[in-house]
Design an enzyme around this catalytic site. Structure first.
Site, PDB file in Angstrom:
ATOM      1  N   CYS A   2       0.770  -1.196   0.082  1.00  0.00           N
ATOM      2  CA  CYS A   2       0.036   0.066   0.014  1.00  0.00           C
ATOM      3  C   CYS A   2       0.958   1.299   0.061  1.00  0.00           C
ATOM      4  O   CYS A   2       1.863   1.245   0.305  1.00  0.00           O
ATOM      5  CB  CYS A   2      -0.890   0.066   1.272  1.00  0.00           C
ATOM      6  SG  CYS A   2      -2.009  -1.417   1.449  1.00  0.00           S
ATOM      7  N   ARG A  27       4.699   0.606  -6.216  1.00  0.00           N
ATOM      8  CA  ARG A  27       4.455  -0.177  -5.108  1.00  0.00           C
ATOM      9  C   ARG A  27       3.862  -1.178  -5.191  1.00  0.00           C
ATOM     10  O   ARG A  27       3.909  -2.191  -4.542  1.00  0.00           O
ATOM     11  CB  ARG A  27       4.105   0.872  -3.689  1.00  0.00           C
ATOM     12  CG  ARG A  27       5.207   1.847  -3.374  1.00  0.00           C
ATOM     13  CD  ARG A  27       4.609   2.698  -2.041  1.00  0.00           C
ATOM     14  NE  ARG A  27       4.341   1.785  -0.792  1.00  0.00           N
ATOM     15  CZ  ARG A  27       5.375   1.977  -0.184  1.00  0.00           C
ATOM     16  NH1 ARG A  27       6.707   2.358  -0.239  1.00  0.00           N
ATOM     17  NH2 ARG A  27       5.146   1.160   1.074  1.00  0.00           N
ATOM     18  N   TRP A  75      -2.995  -2.510  -1.823  1.00  0.00           N
ATOM     19  CA  TRP A  75      -2.597  -3.989  -2.336  1.00  0.00           C
ATOM     20  C   TRP A  75      -3.092  -4.948  -1.166  1.00  0.00           C
ATOM     21  O   TRP A  75      -2.602  -5.202  -0.138  1.00  0.00           O
ATOM     22  CB  TRP A  75      -0.672  -4.135  -2.194  1.00  0.00           C
ATOM     23  CG  TRP A  75      -0.361  -5.253  -2.759  1.00  0.00           C
ATOM     24  CD1 TRP A  75       0.054  -5.361  -3.965  1.00  0.00           C
ATOM     25  CD2 TRP A  75       0.222  -6.154  -2.116  1.00  0.00           C
ATOM     26  NE1 TRP A  75       0.866  -6.744  -4.247  1.00  0.00           N
ATOM     27  CE2 TRP A  75       0.546  -7.323  -3.163  1.00  0.00           C
ATOM     28  CE3 TRP A  75      -0.040  -6.915  -0.737  1.00  0.00           C
ATOM     29  CZ2 TRP A  75       1.098  -8.510  -2.840  1.00  0.00           C
ATOM     30  CZ3 TRP A  75       0.622  -8.279  -0.578  1.00  0.00           C
ATOM     31  CH2 TRP A  75       1.145  -9.111  -1.428  1.00  0.00           C
ATOM     32  N   ASN A 101      -1.037   1.578   5.829  1.00  0.00           N
ATOM     33  CA  ASN A 101      -0.500   0.368   5.302  1.00  0.00           C
ATOM     34  C   ASN A 101       0.295  -0.490   6.433  1.00  0.00           C
ATOM     35  O   ASN A 101       0.821  -0.016   7.290  1.00  0.00           O
ATOM     36  CB  ASN A 101       0.879   1.162   4.618  1.00  0.00           C
ATOM     37  CG  ASN A 101       1.769   0.111   4.012  1.00  0.00           C
ATOM     38  OD1 ASN A 101       1.519  -0.858   3.702  1.00  0.00           O
ATOM     39  ND2 ASN A 101       3.142   0.601   4.006  1.00  0.00           N
ATOM     40  N   GLY A 102       0.070  -1.972   6.139  1.00  0.00           N
ATOM     41  CA  GLY A 102       0.482  -3.000   7.192  1.00  0.00           C
ATOM     42  C   GLY A 102      -0.428  -3.742   7.494  1.00  0.00           C
ATOM     43  O   GLY A 102      -1.478  -3.963   6.599  1.00  0.00           O
ATOM     44  N   GLU A 481      19.627 -14.854 -10.098  1.00  0.00           N
ATOM     45  CA  GLU A 481      19.107 -13.529 -10.313  1.00  0.00           C
ATOM     46  C   GLU A 481      18.454 -13.224 -11.809  1.00  0.00           C
ATOM     47  O   GLU A 481      17.592 -12.718 -12.278  1.00  0.00           O
ATOM     48  CB  GLU A 481      20.384 -12.469 -10.126  1.00  0.00           C
ATOM     49  CG  GLU A 481      19.961 -10.761 -10.438  1.00  0.00           C
ATOM     50  CD  GLU A 481      18.580 -10.448  -9.610  1.00  0.00           C
ATOM     51  OE1 GLU A 481      18.278 -11.157  -8.642  1.00  0.00           O
ATOM     52  OE2 GLU A 481      18.021  -9.126  -9.747  1.00  0.00           O
ATOM     53  N   LYS A 485      14.886 -12.302 -12.713  1.00  0.00           N
ATOM     54  CA  LYS A 485      14.606 -11.156 -13.392  1.00  0.00           C
ATOM     55  C   LYS A 485      13.767 -11.461 -14.545  1.00  0.00           C
ATOM     56  O   LYS A 485      12.560 -10.495 -14.895  1.00  0.00           O
ATOM     57  CB  LYS A 485      15.802 -10.607 -13.933  1.00  0.00           C
ATOM     58  CG  LYS A 485      16.038  -9.176 -13.996  1.00  0.00           C
ATOM     59  CD  LYS A 485      16.217  -8.141 -12.678  1.00  0.00           C
ATOM     60  CE  LYS A 485      15.238  -8.503 -11.666  1.00  0.00           C
ATOM     61  NZ  LYS A 485      15.700  -8.132 -10.527  1.00  0.00           N
ATOM     62  N   HIS A 504      20.659 -34.144 -11.867  1.00  0.00           N
ATOM     63  CA  HIS A 504      20.201 -35.039 -10.762  1.00  0.00           C
ATOM     64  C   HIS A 504      18.678 -35.019 -10.692  1.00  0.00           C
ATOM     65  O   HIS A 504      17.772 -35.141  -9.804  1.00  0.00           O
ATOM     66  CB  HIS A 504      20.602 -34.461  -9.389  1.00  0.00           C
ATOM     67  CG  HIS A 504      22.292 -34.950  -9.364  1.00  0.00           C
ATOM     68  ND1 HIS A 504      22.684 -36.212  -9.152  1.00  0.00           N
ATOM     69  CD2 HIS A 504      23.202 -34.287  -9.521  1.00  0.00           C
ATOM     70  CE1 HIS A 504      24.199 -36.136  -9.146  1.00  0.00           C
ATOM     71  NE2 HIS A 504      24.410 -34.725  -9.313  1.00  0.00           N
ATOM     72  N   LYS A 603       6.676  -3.332  -4.841  1.00  0.00           N
ATOM     73  CA  LYS A 603       7.898  -2.927  -4.567  1.00  0.00           C
ATOM     74  C   LYS A 603       8.813  -3.154  -3.215  1.00  0.00           C
ATOM     75  O   LYS A 603       9.674  -3.509  -3.039  1.00  0.00           O
ATOM     76  CB  LYS A 603       8.238  -1.494  -5.038  1.00  0.00           C
ATOM     77  CG  LYS A 603       9.586  -0.909  -5.147  1.00  0.00           C
ATOM     78  CD  LYS A 603      10.466  -1.597  -6.139  1.00  0.00           C
ATOM     79  CE  LYS A 603      11.833  -1.210  -6.063  1.00  0.00           C
ATOM     80  NZ  LYS A 603      12.774  -2.069  -6.929  1.00  0.00           N
TER      81      LYS A 603
HETATM   82  O1  M6R Z   1      13.444  -3.888  -0.556  1.00  0.00           O
HETATM   83  P1  M6R Z   1      14.228  -5.282  -0.791  1.00  0.00           P
HETATM   84  O2  M6R Z   1      15.606  -5.340  -1.279  1.00  0.00           O
HETATM   85  O3  M6R Z   1      14.186  -5.886   0.734  1.00  0.00           O
HETATM   86  O4  M6R Z   1      13.216  -6.346  -1.436  1.00  0.00           O
HETATM   87  C1  M6R Z   1      13.415  -7.756  -1.546  1.00  0.00           C
HETATM   88  C2  M6R Z   1      12.691  -8.352  -2.604  1.00  0.00           C
HETATM   89  O5  M6R Z   1      11.546  -8.278  -2.451  1.00  0.00           O
HETATM   90  C3  M6R Z   1      12.937  -7.810  -4.080  1.00  0.00           C
HETATM   91  O6  M6R Z   1      14.497  -8.029  -4.325  1.00  0.00           O
HETATM   92  C4  M6R Z   1      12.510  -8.386  -5.201  1.00  0.00           C
HETATM   93  O7  M6R Z   1      12.651  -9.766  -5.259  1.00  0.00           O
HETATM   94  C5  M6R Z   1      12.230  -7.732  -6.384  1.00  0.00           C
HETATM   95  N1  M6R Z   1      10.994  -7.912  -7.050  1.00  0.00           N
HETATM   96  C6  M6R Z   1      13.312  -8.532  -7.371  1.00  0.00           C
HETATM   97  O8  M6R Z   1      13.412  -7.701  -8.693  1.00  0.00           O
END
Ligand code: M6R
Length: 608
Positions: A2, A27, A75, A101-102, A481, A485, A504, A603
């Site tokens: 949120c 966000r 959210w 938010n929370g 990663e 991505k 495996h 985010k």
């Molecule tokens: O704000 P943070 O770095 O703690 O967030 C961690 C993950 O939520 C963040 O890296 C997420 O995996 C991204 N969507 C990756 O691109």
């Protein structure tokens, strides 16, 4: 997660709120709304779906005269996305209205009691309980009523509250959810993040947990829960509004990929002085560092992947055990942490709920906490023993790129710093590696020139259903990663495997045309990884290889090759990840995906 905004000032608030919300869209959200006080009545407008629907509905806010209001992008956590569940939430008598938010963890029992007392709820949210409690506990004194509600609710919350009886006063509170205050001559504002406030002002107050904020058009006062007034220094934000805008790029993600050379320079340069590491921000004693029993790196998502690179590097250089752990697992695992342990917490937002909780657990066991964080004044930064900030600037795209890269650069420096203190490497070695680290921005400039070529390659892979990324050692960490991505923004099913582990089980999935990306930049393991590439090629895989300029690759073994500059092994992961970010981006672009705001993602993940 949120997004919250609130404004009280000397101009109509609705355009300020809507503009603020649009700068929090990154966000992630499913509905949006605002509430204002007009003629001593609270007016709420909210709707499911995109913010632009609300903006159109309200004609950009031009119909409201009110100078006090709150806004929210939701959210969903409690109750599906709907008009009813969208915030703001009004109390039954219409006096109070709240954005949140929370999570109110004890909302179910509170709600049951309120229902028994005759309260009727109009949403499924936990937040509406706060509005109901404000009504129930109201004694004519706004501050006291807010305090009494805080005594009752448990969980995490950033709240913005207005009351029809006090059309000039605004209250906000913060506990384990982000919230900042912006200060300007035109009025004062709260928001979940800096970009929302920047059009109004660059002067802000960072807030701590359990603080109550009272705002009027002229003044902002901060109190503790006992009502004691607190002093706060004003912080001036150095970046301007344009830092959080697309600046001519189609998406924030590609803008942020392209910003990496600068972000890395800004992060690395202040940490190097006269060819030595300059960690003014770290004050762990030499004795503590020499006697560390083990290091835990705790994080989520991409930040966790930085930790995986960190494990390989720190164990190699410092010869200490490094455990890299996903925060949501660490927090429920009774972790083996002592007062001799160093816990490195990595987070872009500094607000990730699981990472924050893991940090608290490690701290309670006596460990020393070093955090690597991008957002100044965030919850994780506030409660760490030492903080190394990544000076990446605002990262808006949900898929992290420049924050990831800057985290990685700090991990190299931390590895060198700790290892030199422990005595496993000497100052000459450190000086030599520092020179290599300083070259990273330049190398990345070179790699970014490959963007048009990678865009062409991506078109060829845009309609795949599955992808596999394989590598060994830090190539495996980058495979993790690269895979995340790709999948998070393109919705292609993707997995990362340690190259030697494929046979495996997973190799049974490889068939004619299966897309496999082989990461073979670690020269020590090049031949080993290439053997695994041959195994998948023999089973018909379509292979893309990422390797260094000088490596000898037989054309029959791969379908496409991306080469990165030949560089020192320590910094290779920083170079290797960039073409993978571009690949993910351009595949998602070719598939016409909502790149900056992928479905279901947020985010800043402030719920567990
Ligand atoms: O704000 P943070 O770095 O703690 O967030 C961690 C993950 O939520 C963040 O890296 C997420 O995996 C991204 N969507 C990756 O691109």
């Amino acid at each position: 997660m949120c997004g919250i905004v609130g404004f009280v000032g000397r101009k109509p608030c609705a355009p300020v709120l809507l503009e603020g919300l649009s700068r929090l869209e990154y966000r992630g959200y499913d509905s949006a709304g605002i509430a204002v006080i007009e003629n001593n009545n609270i007016v709420v407008k909210k709707t499911k779906g995109e913010l632009k629907t609300l903006i159109n509905l309200l004609d950009k806010g031009s119909n409201f005269k009110s100078e006090i209001g709150i806004g929210h992008t939701r959210w969903a956590t409690h109750g599906k996305p709907s008009n009813e569940n969208a915030h703001p939430h009004k109390s039954m008598n219409g006096k109070f209205v709240v954005v949140h938010n929370g999570i109110i963890e004890n909302y179910a029992s509170l709600k049951e009691n309120l229902i028994n007392e005759g309260y009727v709820f109009s949403s499924e949210t936990d937040t509406e309980v706060v509005a109901a409690l404000l009504e129930k506990l109201y004694n004519g004194n706004f501050f006291e009523t807010v305090s009494k509600v805080l005594d009752v609710i448990e969980g995490s919350y950033a709240l913005g509250i207005i009351c029809a009886d006090f059309p000039d006063e605004f209250y906000a509170v913060r506990k384990a959810s982000p919230l900042i205050v912006g200060l300007s001559d035109e009025g004062n504002m709260i928001a979940s993040d800096i970009p929302a406030i920047l059009p109004l002002t660059n002067k802000i107050y960072y807030l701590n947990d359990n603080e109550i904020i009272k705002m009027t058009a002229d003044e902002v006062e901060i109190f503790d829960v006992n009502g004691n007034k607190l002093q706060r220094e004003v912080t001036e934000i150095k970046w301007d509004v344009s830092a959080a805008e697309k600046g001519g790029y189609k998406h924030f993600m590609i803008k942020e990929i392209m910003e990496q050379p600068k972000a890395l320079k800004d992060t690395i340069e202040p940490r190097i002085k006269d060819g030595k590491i300059n960690f003014e921000d770290i004050d762990f004693s030499d004795e503590f560092l020499k006697n560390i029993d083990c290091i835990h790196i705790v994080a989520c998502g991409s930040a966790y992947h930085v930790g995986v690179v960190g494990k390989y590097i720190i164990e190699d250089l410092a010869r200490k055990p490094v455990y890299v752990e996903i925060a949501s697992e660490f927090r429920y695992s009774n972790p083996l942490v002592t007062d001799k342990s160093l816990v490195i917490v990595i987070s872009q937002s500094g607000e990730t709920a699981d990472t924050l909780e893991a940090l608290k657990i490690a701290k309670s066991k006596g460990a020393k906490i070093l955090s690597i964080v991008n957002v100044v004044g965030s919850s994780i930064a506030n409660i760490s023993d030492n903080v190394l900030y990544t000076w990446a600037g605002p990262e808006i795209s949900v898929a992290t790129t420049k924050a990831y890269s800057t985290q990685l650069s700090l991990i190299y420096l931390v590895a060198l710093y700790i290892s030199e203190k422990i005595g496993t490497i000497d100052s000459d070695f450190v000086a030599e590696k520092i020179k290599e680290i300083e070259k990273i921005p330049g190398y990345i400039e070179e790699i970014l020139k490959l963007a048009p070529e990678i865009e062409q390659m991506a078109k060829r892979y845009a309609y795949l259903e599955h992808a596999y990324f394989i590598g060994r050692n830090f190539d495996y960490a980058i495979a993790l990663e690269a895979s995340l991505k790709l999948k998070e923004i393109s919705y292609i099913h993707s997995e990362a495997y340690a190259a030697g582990e494929l046979k495996h089980g997973t190799i049974s999935l490889i068939e004619e045309g299966t897309f496999v990306v082989g990461l073979a930049c670690n020269k020590d393991l090049f031949k080993k990884t290439m053997s695994n590439v041959e195994e998948v090629k023999a089973r018909g895989a379509e292979v893309m290889l990422i390797t260094s300029e000088n490596m000898d690759v037989s054309e029959s073994m791969v379908d496409t090759v991306i080469r990165i500059p030949d560089c020192d092994k320590l910094i290779t992961p920083s170079l290797e990840v960039v073409p993978m970010q571009l690949l993910g981006y351009y595949i998602a672009l070719a598939r016409n995906c909502n790149i900056d705001k992928p479905k279901n993602l947020a985010k800043s993940v402030t719920v567990e």
